[in-house]
Design a protein around this motif. Structure first.
Motif, PDB file in Angstrom:
ATOM      1  N   GLY A 115      10.153 -17.026 -16.615  1.00 39.25           N
ATOM      2  CA  GLY A 115      11.131 -17.029 -15.529  1.00 39.25           C
ATOM      3  C   GLY A 115      11.555 -15.661 -15.056  1.00 39.25           C
ATOM      4  O   GLY A 115      12.171 -15.540 -13.989  1.00 39.25           O
ATOM      5  N   ASP A 116      11.252 -14.610 -15.828  1.00 43.42           N
ATOM      6  CA  ASP A 116      11.571 -13.252 -15.374  1.00 43.42           C
ATOM      7  C   ASP A 116      10.742 -12.897 -14.150  1.00 43.42           C
ATOM      8  O   ASP A 116       9.568 -13.282 -14.042  1.00 43.42           O
ATOM      9  CB  ASP A 116      11.270 -12.224 -16.473  1.00 43.42           C
ATOM     10  N   GLU A 117      11.327 -12.128 -13.255  1.00 42.25           N
ATOM     11  CA  GLU A 117      10.627 -11.688 -12.053  1.00 42.25           C
ATOM     12  C   GLU A 117      10.062 -10.282 -12.254  1.00 42.25           C
ATOM     13  O   GLU A 117      10.709  -9.419 -12.854  1.00 42.25           O
ATOM     14  CB  GLU A 117      11.579 -11.691 -10.853  1.00 42.25           C
ATOM     15  N   VAL A 118       8.858 -10.075 -11.756  1.00 41.14           N
ATOM     16  CA  VAL A 118       8.219  -8.760 -11.800  1.00 41.14           C
ATOM     17  C   VAL A 118       7.738  -8.434 -10.391  1.00 41.14           C
ATOM     18  O   VAL A 118       7.000  -9.208  -9.778  1.00 41.14           O
ATOM     19  CB  VAL A 118       7.038  -8.716 -12.778  1.00 41.14           C
ATOM     20  N   ILE A 119       8.157  -7.286  -9.877  1.00 40.24           N
ATOM     21  CA  ILE A 119       7.792  -6.861  -8.528  1.00 40.24           C
ATOM     22  C   ILE A 119       6.459  -6.132  -8.569  1.00 40.24           C
ATOM     23  O   ILE A 119       6.255  -5.212  -9.373  1.00 40.24           O
ATOM     24  CB  ILE A 119       8.882  -5.940  -7.940  1.00 40.24           C
ATOM     25  N   VAL A 120       5.549  -6.565  -7.712  1.00 42.27           N
ATOM     26  CA  VAL A 120       4.286  -5.839  -7.511  1.00 42.27           C
ATOM     27  C   VAL A 120       4.214  -5.427  -6.050  1.00 42.27           C
ATOM     28  O   VAL A 120       4.721  -6.125  -5.167  1.00 42.27           O
ATOM     29  CB  VAL A 120       3.053  -6.675  -7.903  1.00 42.27           C
ATOM     30  N   LEU A 121       3.604  -4.282  -5.808  1.00 43.73           N
ATOM     31  CA  LEU A 121       3.487  -3.752  -4.455  1.00 43.73           C
ATOM     32  C   LEU A 121       2.061  -3.987  -3.967  1.00 43.73           C
ATOM     33  O   LEU A 121       1.103  -3.443  -4.531  1.00 43.73           O
ATOM     34  CB  LEU A 121       3.827  -2.253  -4.445  1.00 43.73           C
ATOM     35  N   GLU A 122       1.941  -4.828  -2.946  1.00 45.68           N
ATOM     36  CA  GLU A 122       0.609  -5.189  -2.457  1.00 45.68           C
ATOM     37  C   GLU A 122       0.151  -4.289  -1.322  1.00 45.68           C
ATOM     38  O   GLU A 122       0.978  -3.894  -0.492  1.00 45.68           O
ATOM     39  CB  GLU A 122       0.607  -6.644  -1.971  1.00 45.68           C
ATOM     40  N   PRO A 123      -1.167  -3.978  -1.282  1.00 47.14           N
ATOM     41  CA  PRO A 123      -2.234  -4.481  -2.129  1.00 47.14           C
ATOM     42  C   PRO A 123      -2.166  -3.875  -3.536  1.00 47.14           C
ATOM     43  O   PRO A 123      -1.797  -2.710  -3.687  1.00 47.14           O
ATOM     44  CB  PRO A 123      -3.503  -4.033  -1.409  1.00 47.14           C
ATOM     45  N   CYS A 124      -2.524  -4.684  -4.546  1.00 52.43           N
ATOM     46  CA  CYS A 124      -2.441  -4.191  -5.921  1.00 52.43           C
ATOM     47  C   CYS A 124      -3.690  -4.575  -6.705  1.00 52.43           C
ATOM     48  O   CYS A 124      -4.399  -5.525  -6.364  1.00 52.43           O
ATOM     49  CB  CYS A 124      -1.193  -4.710  -6.620  1.00 52.43           C
ATOM     50  N   TYR A 125      -3.927  -3.817  -7.754  1.00 56.77           N
ATOM     51  CA  TYR A 125      -5.064  -4.058  -8.644  1.00 56.77           C
ATOM     52  C   TYR A 125      -5.031  -5.499  -9.136  1.00 56.77           C
ATOM     53  O   TYR A 125      -3.968  -6.046  -9.424  1.00 56.77           O
ATOM     54  CB  TYR A 125      -5.028  -3.065  -9.803  1.00 56.77           C
ATOM     55  N   ASP A 126      -6.199  -6.096  -9.266  1.00 54.75           N
ATOM     56  CA  ASP A 126      -6.244  -7.551  -9.393  1.00 54.75           C
ATOM     57  C   ASP A 126      -5.823  -8.106 -10.750  1.00 54.75           C
ATOM     58  O   ASP A 126      -5.679  -9.321 -10.892  1.00 54.75           O
ATOM     59  CB  ASP A 126      -7.633  -8.078  -9.019  1.00 54.75           C
ATOM     60  N   SER A 127      -5.576  -7.256 -11.747  1.00 56.97           N
ATOM     61  CA  SER A 127      -5.131  -7.799 -13.038  1.00 56.97           C
ATOM     62  C   SER A 127      -3.623  -7.998 -13.109  1.00 56.97           C
ATOM     63  O   SER A 127      -3.138  -8.742 -13.963  1.00 56.97           O
ATOM     64  CB  SER A 127      -5.562  -6.881 -14.193  1.00 56.97           C
ATOM     65  N   TYR A 128      -2.874  -7.346 -12.233  1.00 54.59           N
ATOM     66  CA  TYR A 128      -1.413  -7.365 -12.355  1.00 54.59           C
ATOM     67  C   TYR A 128      -0.849  -8.780 -12.289  1.00 54.59           C
ATOM     68  O   TYR A 128      -0.073  -9.203 -13.154  1.00 54.59           O
ATOM     69  CB  TYR A 128      -0.754  -6.533 -11.243  1.00 54.59           C
ATOM     70  N   VAL A 129      -1.220  -9.502 -11.257  1.00 53.48           N
ATOM     71  CA  VAL A 129      -0.632 -10.828 -11.032  1.00 53.48           C
ATOM     72  C   VAL A 129      -1.000 -11.808 -12.139  1.00 53.48           C
ATOM     73  O   VAL A 129      -0.119 -12.489 -12.698  1.00 53.48           O
ATOM     74  CB  VAL A 129      -1.012 -11.358  -9.636  1.00 53.48           C
ATOM     75  N   PRO A 130      -2.286 -11.935 -12.532  1.00 50.53           N
ATOM     76  CA  PRO A 130      -2.608 -12.830 -13.649  1.00 50.53           C
ATOM     77  C   PRO A 130      -1.869 -12.465 -14.939  1.00 50.53           C
ATOM     78  O   PRO A 130      -1.467 -13.347 -15.701  1.00 50.53           O
ATOM     79  CB  PRO A 130      -4.117 -12.677 -13.802  1.00 50.53           C
ATOM     80  N   ASN A 131      -1.694 -11.174 -15.190  1.00 48.66           N
ATOM     81  CA  ASN A 131      -0.957 -10.739 -16.385  1.00 48.66           C
ATOM     82  C   ASN A 131       0.455 -11.309 -16.386  1.00 48.66           C
ATOM     83  O   ASN A 131       0.941 -11.840 -17.396  1.00 48.66           O
ATOM     84  CB  ASN A 131      -0.885  -9.223 -16.451  1.00 48.66           C
ATOM     85  N   ILE A 132       1.129 -11.181 -15.253  1.00 44.96           N
ATOM     86  CA  ILE A 132       2.511 -11.664 -15.145  1.00 44.96           C
ATOM     87  C   ILE A 132       2.559 -13.177 -15.311  1.00 44.96           C
ATOM     88  O   ILE A 132       3.412 -13.719 -16.029  1.00 44.96           O
ATOM     89  CB  ILE A 132       3.104 -11.234 -13.789  1.00 44.96           C
TER      90      ILE A 132
END
Length: 389
Positions: A115-132
């Motif tokens: 449930g924690d939120e993590v901000i990513v800045l797009e476009p972003c490296y493709d592993s970030y989102v699956p990790n979260i």
């Protein structure tokens, strides 16, 4: 009896094969010059190989400490102090990882609760989102400014909520090559100052920044360093991407949480390579001379592309060059980025990566990315083929 493999619900139903794997396979199949995936096609310094071999011959082949061998952690501590003016205790604040991708996953698993939120800045490296998502976190996507890819601080500030656990930044930036300025780092510091938001600073391209730009590490800012996991990569710096060795530098209390996960994730990293890297780092010239090395390749590639109808985007850092394809005078320019890259690979013989692959919604702005971490003759062959455009 016909044994049956049990069916089970996928944890990652929306996760497919990465665009890098797809385009590299297509490049191999068609004999295209692969400027898609970000890896060099040239070797590392033979001295580095000699030092790793020496470590093997000395019998340094068993498990190292979970946190990494002491000489390598000490060498990284000294390097960060020399370059960025901050001391990290090599015992309690620097951890050797199995590459930067493992480092980032481990950081996220260590700090993100469901449930924690993590901000990513797009476009972003493709592993970030699956990790979260694997950690049970909620991805909050904030777009970088289209065209320049500079951070939009009003949008970043608006995205922070009481549930924000962390923000993930990447400078120099993959895929765009944008480099954060000192003023931008200070602005981020001001935004985060009244919060408990942690910072994950992906700095794997730190030594690929081209004049007049310079790399500003989170380590150089007191307010950022106090909340930051700083990720670095030996593979990127020393042309050994297949070795998969990196580091995470963070305050002791944060490193302690990181190491709890790291010990049960990979436990530790290749022993003789760690010793070889530590010995090689005694000479700072390889990483101090890296900007000039890659700037030559960038300039060679940009000069060649100038004779095509690609519109060059700024190339401030990394070993990537982005181009706008909207001005091309071929029918295929009307394809989406992904289909254009497949056409470019099969018909022109050069593989690239669509920037839409770095966005969750597939945002298509008619921009593609080339990698110029290649031999000069490889780049010249690619340019010869691209001249048809």
């Amino acid at each position: 009896m016909n044994p049956r493999t049990p069916a089970f619900p996928s944890k990652t139903p929306n996760m497919g094969t990465t665009i890098f794997t797809v385009m590299s396979a297509l490049a191999t199949e068609t004999g295209a010059v692969n400027l898609g995936q970000g890896f060099p096609d040239f070797g590392c310094d033979p001295k580095l190989l000699e030092m790793v071999t020496q470590a093997m011959n000395e019998g340094l082949n068993q498990y190292p400490p979970m946190t990494g061998v002491a000489p390598l952690r000490e060498a990284m501590s000294a390097k960060i102090q020399a370059l960025y003016g901050r001391h990290y205790d090599p015992v309690s604040e620097i951890t050797v990882t199995a590459g930067a991708t493992q480092a980032i996953l481990t950081v996220i698993l260590a700090i993100v609760h469901p449930g924690d939120e993590v901000i990513v800045l797009e476009p972003c490296y493709d592993s970030y989102v699956p990790n979260i998502e694997l950690a049970g976190g909620v991805v909050v996507r904030v777009p970088l400014t289209p065209g320049t890819f500079r951070p939009d601080f009003d949008k970043i500030q608006a995205a922070i909520t009481p549930r924000t656990r962390a923000i993930l930044i990447n400078s120099p930036h993959n895929p765009s090559g944008m480099v954060w300025t000192r003023e931008e780092m200070l602005r981020l510091q001001d935004i985060l100052d009244p919060t408990d938001v942690l910072l994950i600073s992906d700095e794997v391209y730190e030594h690929m920044v081209y004049a007049p730009n310079r790399h500003w590490s989170a380590a150089q800012f007191d307010g950022l360093a106090a909340r930051a996991f700083i990720v670095s990569s030996f593979g990127k710096t020393y042309h050994v991407t297949g070795w998969k060795i990196g580091t995470v530098a963070a305050p002791a209390s944060m490193s302690a949480e990181f190491r709890k996960i790291h010990q049960f994730n990979v436990f530790t990293v290749n022993t003789p390579m760690q010793h070889g890297l530590a010995r090689y780092m005694a000479d700072p010239r390889p990483y101090l001379e890296l900007p000039a090395f890659y700037q030559h390749k960038r300039d060679l590639f940009r000069e060649g592309l100038a004779s095509t109808r690609f519109r060059l985007l700024p190339g401030e850092g990394t070993y990537f060059q982005c181009v706008d394809i909207s001005g091309l005078s071929v029918p295929e320019k009307d394809l989406g980025e992904a289909e254009f890259c497949k056409w470019l690979t099969t018909e022109i013989g050069v593989a690239a990566i669509p920037l839409s692959a770095f966005y969750g919604d597939g945002f298509d702005q008619q921009v593609i990315r080339f990698c110029f971490a290649k031999k000069d003759e490889t780049l010249k062959l690619a340019l010869q083929r691209l001249a048809r455009l």
